[in-house]
Design an enzyme around this catalytic site. Structure first.
Site, PDB file in Angstrom:
ATOM      1  N   SER A   1       7.589  10.750   8.894  1.00  0.00           N
ATOM      2  CA  SER A   1       7.357  10.528  10.318  1.00  0.00           C
ATOM      3  C   SER A   1       8.660  10.605  11.097  1.00  0.00           C
ATOM      4  O   SER A   1       9.730  10.239  10.582  1.00  0.00           O
ATOM      5  CB  SER A   1       6.759   9.128  10.489  1.00  0.00           C
ATOM      6  OG  SER A   1       6.752   8.767  11.838  1.00  0.00           O
TER       7      SER A   1
ATOM      8  N   ASN B   1       0.825  -1.215   0.000  1.00  0.00           N
ATOM      9  CA  ASN B   1       0.000   0.000   0.000  1.00  0.00           C
ATOM     10  C   ASN B   1       0.862   1.270   0.000  1.00  0.00           C
ATOM     11  O   ASN B   1       0.667   2.166  -0.823  1.00  0.00           O
ATOM     12  CB  ASN B   1      -0.934   0.001   1.218  1.00  0.00           C
ATOM     13  CG  ASN B   1      -2.030   1.046   1.082  1.00  0.00           C
ATOM     14  OD1 ASN B   1      -2.713   1.124   0.058  1.00  0.00           O
ATOM     15  ND2 ASN B   1      -2.190   1.870   2.093  1.00  0.00           N
TER      16      ASN B   1
ATOM     17  N   LYS C   1       8.291   4.438   5.430  1.00  0.00           N
ATOM     18  CA  LYS C   1       8.510   5.894   5.353  1.00  0.00           C
ATOM     19  C   LYS C   1       9.971   6.172   4.972  1.00  0.00           C
ATOM     20  O   LYS C   1      10.261   7.043   4.163  1.00  0.00           O
ATOM     21  CB  LYS C   1       8.192   6.559   6.703  1.00  0.00           C
ATOM     22  CG  LYS C   1       6.732   6.526   7.088  1.00  0.00           C
ATOM     23  CD  LYS C   1       5.876   7.391   6.162  1.00  0.00           C
ATOM     24  CE  LYS C   1       4.423   7.366   6.550  1.00  0.00           C
ATOM     25  NZ  LYS C   1       3.542   7.980   5.565  1.00  0.00           N
TER      26      LYS C   1
ATOM     27  N   TYR D   1       6.280  -0.293   9.133  1.00  0.00           N
ATOM     28  CA  TYR D   1       5.666   1.020   8.873  1.00  0.00           C
ATOM     29  C   TYR D   1       6.754   2.087   8.753  1.00  0.00           C
ATOM     30  O   TYR D   1       6.819   2.838   7.778  1.00  0.00           O
ATOM     31  CB  TYR D   1       4.671   1.384   9.992  1.00  0.00           C
ATOM     32  CG  TYR D   1       4.336   2.851   9.994  1.00  0.00           C
ATOM     33  CD1 TYR D   1       3.531   3.395   8.997  1.00  0.00           C
ATOM     34  CD2 TYR D   1       4.857   3.723  10.966  1.00  0.00           C
ATOM     35  CE1 TYR D   1       3.251   4.766   8.967  1.00  0.00           C
ATOM     36  CE2 TYR D   1       4.589   5.073  10.950  1.00  0.00           C
ATOM     37  CZ  TYR D   1       3.788   5.594   9.954  1.00  0.00           C
ATOM     38  OH  TYR D   1       3.528   6.945   9.912  1.00  0.00           O
TER      39      TYR D   1
HETATM   40  P1  NAD Z   1      -5.407   8.119   8.436  1.00  0.00           P
HETATM   41  O1  NAD Z   1      -5.418   6.651   8.347  1.00  0.00           O
HETATM   42  O2  NAD Z   1      -6.451   8.782   9.269  1.00  0.00           O
HETATM   43  O3  NAD Z   1      -5.448   8.760   6.975  1.00  0.00           O
HETATM   44  C1  NAD Z   1      -4.890   8.111   5.851  1.00  0.00           C
HETATM   45  C2  NAD Z   1      -5.913   8.140   4.755  1.00  0.00           C
HETATM   46  O4  NAD Z   1      -5.381   7.517   3.587  1.00  0.00           O
HETATM   47  C3  NAD Z   1      -7.206   7.393   5.107  1.00  0.00           C
HETATM   48  O5  NAD Z   1      -8.311   8.224   4.839  1.00  0.00           O
HETATM   49  C4  NAD Z   1      -7.177   6.166   4.209  1.00  0.00           C
HETATM   50  O6  NAD Z   1      -8.484   5.762   3.860  1.00  0.00           O
HETATM   51  C5  NAD Z   1      -6.374   6.661   3.035  1.00  0.00           C
HETATM   52  N1  NAD Z   1      -5.659   5.620   2.272  1.00  0.00           N
HETATM   53  C6  NAD Z   1      -4.827   4.675   2.754  1.00  0.00           C
HETATM   54  N2  NAD Z   1      -4.340   3.929   1.744  1.00  0.00           N
HETATM   55  C7  NAD Z   1      -4.856   4.432   0.597  1.00  0.00           C
HETATM   56  C8  NAD Z   1      -4.724   4.108  -0.782  1.00  0.00           C
HETATM   57  N3  NAD Z   1      -3.954   3.091  -1.194  1.00  0.00           N
HETATM   58  N4  NAD Z   1      -5.407   4.837  -1.692  1.00  0.00           N
HETATM   59  C9  NAD Z   1      -6.199   5.866  -1.302  1.00  0.00           C
HETATM   60  N5  NAD Z   1      -6.360   6.224  -0.013  1.00  0.00           N
HETATM   61  C10 NAD Z   1      -5.693   5.510   0.927  1.00  0.00           C
HETATM   62  O7  NAD Z   1      -3.945   8.558   8.953  1.00  0.00           O
HETATM   63  P2  NAD Z   1      -3.426   9.976   9.432  1.00  0.00           P
HETATM   64  O8  NAD Z   1      -3.155   9.903  10.903  1.00  0.00           O
HETATM   65  O9  NAD Z   1      -4.286  11.050   8.903  1.00  0.00           O
HETATM   66  O10 NAD Z   1      -2.009   9.988   8.719  1.00  0.00           O
HETATM   67  C11 NAD Z   1      -1.804  10.600   7.466  1.00  0.00           C
HETATM   68  C12 NAD Z   1      -0.370  10.364   7.034  1.00  0.00           C
HETATM   69  O11 NAD Z   1       0.520  10.885   8.019  1.00  0.00           O
HETATM   70  C13 NAD Z   1      -0.016   8.883   6.868  1.00  0.00           C
HETATM   71  O12 NAD Z   1       0.828   8.747   5.744  1.00  0.00           O
HETATM   72  C14 NAD Z   1       0.735   8.579   8.136  1.00  0.00           C
HETATM   73  O13 NAD Z   1       1.655   7.530   7.957  1.00  0.00           O
HETATM   74  C15 NAD Z   1       1.443   9.891   8.410  1.00  0.00           C
HETATM   75  N6  NAD Z   1       1.804  10.052   9.829  1.00  0.00           N
HETATM   76  C16 NAD Z   1       0.823   9.948  10.773  1.00  0.00           C
HETATM   77  C17 NAD Z   1       1.163  10.072  12.123  1.00  0.00           C
HETATM   78  C18 NAD Z   1       0.100   9.903  13.185  1.00  0.00           C
HETATM   79  O14 NAD Z   1       0.467   9.670  14.354  1.00  0.00           O
HETATM   80  N7  NAD Z   1      -1.181  10.051  12.875  1.00  0.00           N
HETATM   81  C19 NAD Z   1       2.490  10.317  12.509  1.00  0.00           C
HETATM   82  C20 NAD Z   1       3.459  10.437  11.512  1.00  0.00           C
HETATM   83  C21 NAD Z   1       3.101  10.311  10.166  1.00  0.00           C
HETATM   84  N1  UFG Z   2       1.403   4.616  25.370  1.00  0.00           N
HETATM   85  C1  UFG Z   2       0.908   4.033  26.526  1.00  0.00           C
HETATM   86  N2  UFG Z   2      -0.270   3.388  26.460  1.00  0.00           N
HETATM   87  C2  UFG Z   2      -1.008   3.282  25.307  1.00  0.00           C
HETATM   88  C3  UFG Z   2      -0.498   3.883  24.140  1.00  0.00           C
HETATM   89  C4  UFG Z   2       0.721   4.530  24.211  1.00  0.00           C
HETATM   90  O1  UFG Z   2       1.539   4.104  27.577  1.00  0.00           O
HETATM   91  O2  UFG Z   2      -2.080   2.660  25.323  1.00  0.00           O
HETATM   92  C5  UFG Z   2       2.671   5.356  25.438  1.00  0.00           C
HETATM   93  C6  UFG Z   2       3.772   4.783  24.545  1.00  0.00           C
HETATM   94  O3  UFG Z   2       4.465   3.771  25.228  1.00  0.00           O
HETATM   95  C7  UFG Z   2       4.599   6.031  24.249  1.00  0.00           C
HETATM   96  C8  UFG Z   2       3.564   7.153  24.215  1.00  0.00           C
HETATM   97  O4  UFG Z   2       2.431   6.660  24.936  1.00  0.00           O
HETATM   98  O5  UFG Z   2       5.486   6.273  25.287  1.00  0.00           O
HETATM   99  C9  UFG Z   2       3.102   7.532  22.811  1.00  0.00           C
HETATM  100  O6  UFG Z   2       2.683   6.352  22.128  1.00  0.00           O
HETATM  101  P1  UFG Z   2       1.854   6.435  20.765  1.00  0.00           P
HETATM  102  O7  UFG Z   2       1.512   5.032  20.385  1.00  0.00           O
HETATM  103  O8  UFG Z   2       0.737   7.399  20.892  1.00  0.00           O
HETATM  104  O9  UFG Z   2       2.883   7.086  19.740  1.00  0.00           O
HETATM  105  P2  UFG Z   2       4.333   6.596  19.267  1.00  0.00           P
HETATM  106  O10 UFG Z   2       5.316   7.653  19.702  1.00  0.00           O
HETATM  107  O11 UFG Z   2       4.608   5.223  19.684  1.00  0.00           O
HETATM  108  O12 UFG Z   2       4.179   6.590  17.684  1.00  0.00           O
HETATM  109  C10 UFG Z   2       3.458   7.607  16.978  1.00  0.00           C
HETATM  110  C11 UFG Z   2       2.792   6.970  15.765  1.00  0.00           C
HETATM  111  C12 UFG Z   2       3.828   6.554  14.749  1.00  0.00           C
HETATM  112  C13 UFG Z   2       4.696   7.731  14.418  1.00  0.00           C
HETATM  113  C14 UFG Z   2       5.318   8.317  15.661  1.00  0.00           C
HETATM  114  C15 UFG Z   2       6.072   9.563  15.327  1.00  0.00           C
HETATM  115  O13 UFG Z   2       2.031   5.822  16.144  1.00  0.00           O
HETATM  116  O14 UFG Z   2       3.167   6.143  13.595  1.00  0.00           O
HETATM  117  O15 UFG Z   2       4.300   8.651  16.605  1.00  0.00           O
HETATM  118  O16 UFG Z   2       6.745  10.043  16.442  1.00  0.00           O
HETATM  119  F1  UFG Z   2       5.663   7.344  13.586  1.00  0.00           F
END
Ligand code: NAD
Ligand code: UFG
Length: 338
Positions: free
Chosen positions: A124, A99, A153, A149
């Site tokens: 990220s 994906n 990235k 994941y």
């Molecule tokens: P999200 O899942 O809410 O949004 C992603 C969207 O992309 C969804 O609406 C999903 O339906 C769509 N999608 C996924 N695969 C697709 C495909 N093949 N074709 C068309 N649509 C598709 O996630 P989000 O939290 O809004 O994150 C957005 C972006 O930011 C992602 O790339 C994620 O990896 C990145 N990111 C998110 C976080 C976080 O903690 N939320 C942190 C760092 C980076």
């Molecule tokens: N945590 C808990 N309990 C929970 C969930 C999380 O104690 O139920 C703690 C984790 O151990 C960590 C902190 O809360 O210390 C934040 O955890 P998150 O899962 O909310 O976030 P992460 O930092 O692990 O990761 C997130 C996204 C990743 C992204 C990253 C970027 O999930 O996709 O932030 O910094 F890449």
């Protein structure tokens, strides 16, 4: 500008569409709704008072992407679409690579062929792995990615760097998000994870609303002030505004730039729980559990480059984030189903 927003129905995408429209941009969303709900875009339309043209399509559907890119002639693409669940990526790596990588490869090819060579990519902080320097600057070496994941990235960043080197007409901006939480102040849109949340804030809000019994805090023996993990939580609206700032500077600037989008402040898990309780006057039941595999102790950004180059700085603090997350969840205990 005419902007293609991939994944625009998702959590960060929907908040960004609002800010893009408010800044006068024309937005078209492509999303396959695999992790989102069309209601989010309907609410965005209500908030912004503007229509959001939407195509339900998968990025890997080349014919659909050619149709939409061919008919709109976009100036820029803001690329959010992808899978983001760390745990799921460990159990289903192929699904994640297919994906995230295949989808982006098709997108880049179609964009390039239809003359849109401006791209903003959702990367990220996960690409830093266990960061070598705290606070993390963009110069900090990318680390050993802890899961597929993060690896996806990392690989996509590399693909974009190579592509831009081979064809300098591309403008690529890689945004490394730290930990987005919070919701639009209207409480009409917010984070709506499927199933049991993996991330801290949606777990807390679901405990607060009574859907989950108690929060598990993963480890209180880290080398931090209170022993719990420290992260750089950033309000999703601040994050969304960062994309608008990038657009202000992207045109006519060939090259590749990387920015951290964070606040520069680290909060522990217990800090977040206490803030949430105080601001919202609710109790969060929790228990201390074992560390979660793959977690790091501390990660927060140095956001100085974004401030110097883009004039962007996060404005909201942890209390705003806690208040707005709760405002969304309490009004919509079942997310977009309510
Ligand atoms: P999200 O899942 O809410 O949004 C992603 C969207 O992309 C969804 O609406 C999903 O339906 C769509 N999608 C996924 N695969 C697709 C495909 N093949 N074709 C068309 N649509 C598709 O996630 P989000 O939290 O809004 O994150 C957005 C972006 O930011 C992602 O790339 C994620 O990896 C990145 N990111 C998110 C976080 C976080 O903690 N939320 C942190 C760092 C980076
Ligand atoms: N945590 C808990 N309990 C929970 C969930 C999380 O104690 O139920 C703690 C984790 O151990 C960590 C902190 O809360 O210390 C934040 O955890 P998150 O899962 O909310 O976030 P992460 O930092 O692990 O990761 C997130 C996204 C990743 C992204 C990253 C970027 O999930 O996709 O932030 O910094 F890449």
């Amino acid at each position: 500008m005419k902007i293609l927003v991939t994944g625009g129905a998702g959590y960060i995408g929907s908040h960004t569409v609002i800010e893009l429209q408010a800044a006068g941009h024309e937005v078209v969303v492509v999303d396959n709704l695999v992790n989102s709900n069309l209601t989010a875009l309907k609410r965005v339309e209500q908030i912004s008072g503007k229509a959001v043209p939407f195509l339900e399509a998968d990025l890997r559907d080349r014919a659909a992407m050619e149709r939409v890119c061919g008919s709109y002639c976009f100036d820029c693409c803001v690329h959010f679409a992808g899978f983001k669940s760390v745990g799921e990526s460990v159990s289903q790596p192929w699904k994640y690579y297919d994906n995230n990588i295949t989808g982006t490869l098709v997108l880049l090819d179609v964009l390039g062929k239809t003359g849109c060579k401006n791209l903003i990519f959702s990367s990220s902080a996960a690409v830093y792995g266990e960061p070598e320097i705290i606070p993390v600057t963009e110069e900090c070496p990318r680390g050993q990615c802890a899961n597929p994941y993060a690896q996806s990235k990392f690989m996509l960043e590399q693909i974009m760097m190579d592509l831009q080197k081979a064809d300098p007409e591309w403008n690529m901006v890689l945004l490394r998000y730290f930990n987005p939480i919070g919701a639009h102040k209207s409480g009409m849109i917010g984070e709506d994870p499927r199933g049991v949340p993996n991330n801290l804030m949606p777990y807390i809000t679901q405990v607060a609303v009574g859907k989950l019994e108690k929060l598990s805090i993963f480890g209180d023996d880290y080398d931090t002030l209170d022993g719990t993990g420290v992260r750089d939580y950033i309000h999703v609206v601040d994050l969304a505004k960062g994309h608008v700032k990038v657009l202000d500077s992207i045109e006519g600037q060939c090259g590749l730039e990387i920015f951290n989008l964070g606040t520069g402040v680290g909060y522990s898990v217990l800090d977040v729980v206490k803030s949430f309780e105080k601001v919202n006057d609710v109790k969060i039941a929790y228990e201390i559990k074992e560390r979660r595999a793959g977690d790091i102790a501390v990660c927060y950004s140095d956001p100085g480059k974004a401030q110097r180059v883009l004039g962007w700085k996060a404005e909201y603090g942890i209390e705003d984030m806690c208040r707005d997350s709760w405002n969304w969840q309490k009004n919509h205990p079942n997310g977009f189903k309510d």
